[in-house]
Write a protein that holds these residues in place. Sequence first.
Motif: not given
Length: 278
Positions: A89-95, A148-156, A215-217
Amino acid sequence: MRQTVNAATRKVLAILLGTVAGALFTMNAFAQKTTEQGIQEYRDMLADGNPAELIELRGEDLWKKQQGPKNASLEQCDVGMGPGKLEGAVAQMPRFFSDAGKVMDIETRLVHCMVTLQGRDVAEITKKPFSSAGEKPSELESLVAYIYAESRGATIKVPQSHPEERASRSRGEKIFFYRAGPYDFSCASCHATDDQRIRLQGLPNLTKPEPAQAAFGAWPAYRVSQGAVRSMQWRMYDCFRQQRFPELKYGSQASIDLITYLGVKAEGGTMQATSLKR
């Protein structure tokens, strides 16, 4: 006798010269190692025991804990992937969120869910979002670390399909380059040029994809020097402080716009948070 002495002397000199040459080689190799490499090695040594893991566990407990006048948990909070769905989820935020009618980052979305799902007071929730030195992590810091831990490894991939999302990115870019304050600083003063640093800290050029992705990741991050998890909202707040700008309000439009701009620049990167920083 003289020949024996000379042979022994030559042997000693050879040993000494070999030792000196080895030392010079080592010194040269050390000199070639950049400060950033040294700091990264330090992070790598600590990474296996990142204290953020404990804070992530606390955040999970808070996510499931029933609180507020409505005695509800946050498990039905929709952070962009559907109620209760956190992976990626956080890899696609802000939204943009239609129920709120505006673009939100994860922290403002969490506050929204605390108010709507749990019936809590927004002023009370945001009164002290960041912990001080030596204090236990705040509720928001803990929840952010867990999510954020739940999105570790996700593509931004911060979305830009809605007009409000594009407007947020545009405002964020203007803020990034806006110069003001007693030192006539902007975000770009530190983060729009290659190979800059402040003290021992390298300053990534956030106008380029690769440094922006890294940086963002990497945020939020556990700051070893402060003994605390620091969120992206804190990062924006502290950058404003260092520029001697007026204090940035938690969850303000300016903070969300800046995060949106940086997230769009970081497209294609990988979420690594909660990371470890000096």
